[in-house]
Design an enzyme around this catalytic site. Structure first.
Site, mmCIF file in Angstrom:
data_model
loop_
_atom_site.group_PDB
_atom_site.id
_atom_site.type_symbol
_atom_site.label_atom_id
_atom_site.label_comp_id
_atom_site.label_asym_id
_atom_site.label_seq_id
_atom_site.Cartn_x
_atom_site.Cartn_y
_atom_site.Cartn_z
ATOM 1 N N HIS A 1 0.838 -1.202 0.000
ATOM 2 C CA HIS A 1 0.000 0.000 0.000
ATOM 3 C C HIS A 1 0.873 1.251 0.000
ATOM 4 O O HIS A 1 0.713 2.145 -0.838
ATOM 5 C CB HIS A 1 -0.915 -0.032 1.226
ATOM 6 C CG HIS A 1 -1.780 1.168 1.397
ATOM 7 N ND1 HIS A 1 -3.118 1.181 1.084
ATOM 8 C CD2 HIS A 1 -1.516 2.422 1.863
ATOM 9 C CE1 HIS A 1 -3.637 2.368 1.340
ATOM 10 N NE2 HIS A 1 -2.672 3.142 1.819
ATOM 11 N N GLU A 2 1.790 1.325 0.960
ATOM 12 C CA GLU A 2 2.646 2.508 1.070
ATOM 13 C C GLU A 2 3.621 2.605 -0.110
ATOM 14 O O GLU A 2 3.996 3.708 -0.515
ATOM 15 C CB GLU A 2 3.415 2.498 2.401
ATOM 16 C CG GLU A 2 2.538 2.444 3.652
ATOM 17 C CD GLU A 2 1.516 3.562 3.743
ATOM 18 O OE1 GLU A 2 1.648 4.570 3.020
ATOM 19 O OE2 GLU A 2 0.562 3.424 4.526
ATOM 20 N N HIS B 1 1.891 4.622 -2.764
ATOM 21 C CA HIS B 1 2.027 6.065 -2.549
ATOM 22 C C HIS B 1 3.410 6.560 -2.956
ATOM 23 O O HIS B 1 3.555 7.587 -3.623
ATOM 24 C CB HIS B 1 1.803 6.389 -1.065
ATOM 25 C CG HIS B 1 0.386 6.348 -0.612
ATOM 26 N ND1 HIS B 1 -0.627 7.020 -1.250
ATOM 27 C CD2 HIS B 1 -0.193 5.726 0.454
ATOM 28 C CE1 HIS B 1 -1.770 6.815 -0.614
ATOM 29 N NE2 HIS B 1 -1.529 6.031 0.413
ATOM 30 N N HIS C 1 4.089 6.513 -6.694
ATOM 31 C CA HIS C 1 3.284 7.596 -7.269
ATOM 32 C C HIS C 1 4.043 8.917 -7.118
ATOM 33 O O HIS C 1 4.185 9.692 -8.086
ATOM 34 C CB HIS C 1 1.935 7.657 -6.552
ATOM 35 C CG HIS C 1 0.930 8.543 -7.211
ATOM 36 N ND1 HIS C 1 -0.326 8.785 -6.674
ATOM 37 C CD2 HIS C 1 0.968 9.281 -8.352
ATOM 38 C CE1 HIS C 1 -0.996 9.600 -7.470
ATOM 39 N NE2 HIS C 1 -0.228 9.911 -8.490
#
Length: 596
Positions: free
Chosen positions: A388-389, A392, A395
């Site tokens: 998940h991280e 981020h 991105h």
């Protein structure tokens, strides 16, 4: 894993913050430089209409001040997060927050002054030199605010009043986190233990029903004792939101909040309507939970206990990196290059240590690495947190690689899409390649719980938040009894007849900090749904899906979020992406029902 001090953790599992500033002295030097850049930029006040060179010099000098401010803030906050008891870095955070308020106030003239100039003149400025074309979208974004921006003096006054307007939120935080007294409960081993906001999440998931019932009743007994005070803090926040919307000439607070990202209100309405159209799926999932847990009566405190035992699998951190990387291979070489840098160049602070901030996040600024904070415990859930991280961070990595600072970030509206897409790819990879029925059932339930907690629950929050704002706007005061009555009915509607909506749940509104974030929560739901649609397209090798998705990651703020997502393959002004999510939810619910 037992909590350790930082010097017991191998260096490779810790952040290297010297890549931001080599020493604290460098931080101090750059702190001063932010003030100097802000003062330099402020000298452009009143001059922006003079000519194109002066106009763009004002914009660039103000952006330079904010760019360095972000870097200074990241260093202070991350140093503090490594040991929240360290007074030195607590002081750094306080100083940087004060500096940020000062810079924002000093440079608040920029947008009003831009809007004091006729659009035809600005167009002429843009066309004078090719390099000025860079700012076309930035200026178009500001131009859209023209009907809602006040003159320079009025905007400066409102900017200086932000501390006053945010006082309700700050009062809520102090009351909930410091002053509220929670009862003791008896844990699974028969020990008396203190209840807190932090420990509540653990006890409400206890396999011992007595423990989760005690935790549930205990937390709401504390909030209920101060329900009228919490109603007042929430009413104060709603009044502030409505006031700011009114003075900026928006029809309501929702319109003002989502206009910041140029989001049509139909996106919000479509979400709520679509969720209501599919509440039968949530009711089915709740009924399955009741059946699996073998409960004659299911209560709200039974909704969070794990439906299945932990799967017979553990991942140490190095194994977790390999597992995550495998699921991300679908993106191709450029994405994996960023992943390898993040995983191998000390951009992740991995393990829990004394005083370290809890939870996990991805952070950084335009001029720093994209850092990840974890508190890794070798569980399968920790693998999902890592990927998940990573979403981020990559991105951010790709946005900063392809965009100049003015577009080098991405709007909140799309922030959770990249992270949740990664989670969904890991889910798909597990489901496609796992032969273990226990692991498969766990993964299915993990996804279903994600939809329950993010799409359904956050939409419930969004619906309640809008009700409060419209009620106050229409002259109906917000009271504890009124908020509780509406929230209780809404909760019953969402979860259905299989669960008893205990009276305590009517007070849930009193403990949700996101109700102080001004129409923030709906973006969790839309982001999760968009991520499901995107990950399904890529995993099923839909033609061009990966290329379109990578284009989204690289675009930053160079386009409006709605347009960026359309180019990525999701039109969020329609309900197709929501329908797809509910179809996947139903498919996986069917599969889980068969497995268990």
């Amino acid at each position: 894993m037992a909590q350790k001090s930082r010097n017991e953790i191998p260096e490779k599992y810790t952040w290297d913050l010297t890549t931001i500033f080599k020493t604290d002295n460098d931080f101090e030097d750059n702190f001063k430089k932010v003030q100097e850049l802000s003062d330099k930029a402020s000298k452009h006040q009143g001059t922006m209409a003079t000519n194109a060179e002066t106009f763009f010099s004002a914009i660039e000098s103000s952006l330079a001040a904010f760019q360095l401010l972000e870097k200074v803030y990241v260093y202070a906050s991350m140093k503090n997060d490594l040991d929240t008891s360290d007074n030195k870095y607590q002081g750094y955070i306080a100083r940087v927050n004060a500096l940020a308020a000062q810079v924002e106030s000093t440079l608040s003239f920029v947008q009003p002054e831009i809007l004091s100039i006729e659009p035809s003149v600005i167009d002429k400025f843009i066309n004078e030199k090719p390099e000025y074309q860079l700012y076309k979208h930035y200026l178009d974004y500001i131009e859209k605010k023209r009907p809602h921006v006040l003159n320079e003096n009025e905007e400066a006054i409102i900017s200086k009043a932000q501390d006053v307007l945010s006082s309700s939120s700050e009062t809520f935080a102090v009351l909930a986190n410091s002053d509220l007294k929670f009862p003791e409960i008896t844990d699974e081993d028969g020990n008396k233990v203190p209840l807190s906001n932090g420990s509540y999440g653990l006890y409400i998931e206890s396999y011992d029903r007595r423990v989760r019932k005690e935790a549930f009743q205990g937390i709401y007994s504390a909030y209920g004792e101060y329900k009228n005070t919490f109603a007042q803090t929430l009413a104060g926040q709603v009044k502030a939101d409505n006031y700011l919307a009114d003075v900026h000439k928006y029809p309501n607070a929702r319109s003002a909040a989502i206009a910041e990202n140029n989001i049509p209100e139909t996106v919000y309405d479509n979400l709520v309507n679509s969720v209501h159209d599919h509440l039968d799926l949530l009711h089915r999932y709740v009924a399955l939970r009741k059946k699996v847990l073998k409960l004659n009566e299911m209560h709200m405190y039974d909704l969070y206990v794990p439906l299945l035992d932990e799967p017979p699998v553990e991942y140490n951190f190095d194994q977790a990196k390999e597992r995550a990387r495998k699921a991300l291979e679908i993106y191709g070489d450029e994405y994996l290059e960023a992943v390898d840098h993040i995983y191998n160049e000390r951009m992740i602070d991995v393990y829990e240590t004394k005083g370290k901030r809890s939870g996990g996040y991805s952070g950084g600024s335009y001029d720093t690495n994209p850092f990840i904070l974890l508190n890794y415990q070798d569980t399968l859930d920790d693998v999902f947190t890592l990927i998940h991280e990573t979403g981020h961070s990559v991105h951010s990595w790709l946005t900063r690689k392809y965009q100049p600072y003015v577009y080098g970030d991405y709007p909140i509206f799309v922030a959770e899409i990249a992270s949740t897409t990664n989670e969904n790819l890991l889910t798909n990879d597990f489901l496609a390649n796992s032969e273990d029925p226990k692991l498969k059932a766990y993964i299915l339930n993990h996804y279903l719980d994600g939809v329950k907690g993010t799409v359904f629950r956050q939409t419930q929050f969004a619906e309640f938040e809008h009700y409060l704002h419209i009620s106050q706007q229409n002259g109906t005061p917000i009271t504890a009894d009124g908020a509780s009555e509406y929230y209780g009915k809404l909760n019953s509607e969402y979860y259905g007849d299989s669960v008893i909506s205990d009276p305590e749940i009517s007070l849930e509104w009193s403990r949700i900090p996101h109700f102080y974030y001004d129409y923030y929560v709906y973006q969790y739901a839309t982001g999760f749904a968009a991520a499901t649609t995107l990950s399904e397209a890529m995993f099923n090798h839909q033609n061009g899906a990966v290329e379109r998705y990578l284009g989204f990651l690289k675009s930053g703020n160079s386009k409006y979020a709605i347009d960026t997502m359309k180019e990525a393959g999701v039109d969020m002004t329609k309900t197709d992406y929501l329908d797809k999510t509910f179809a996947v939810f139903e498919e996986r619910l069917n599969e889980l029902e068969k497995l268990i």
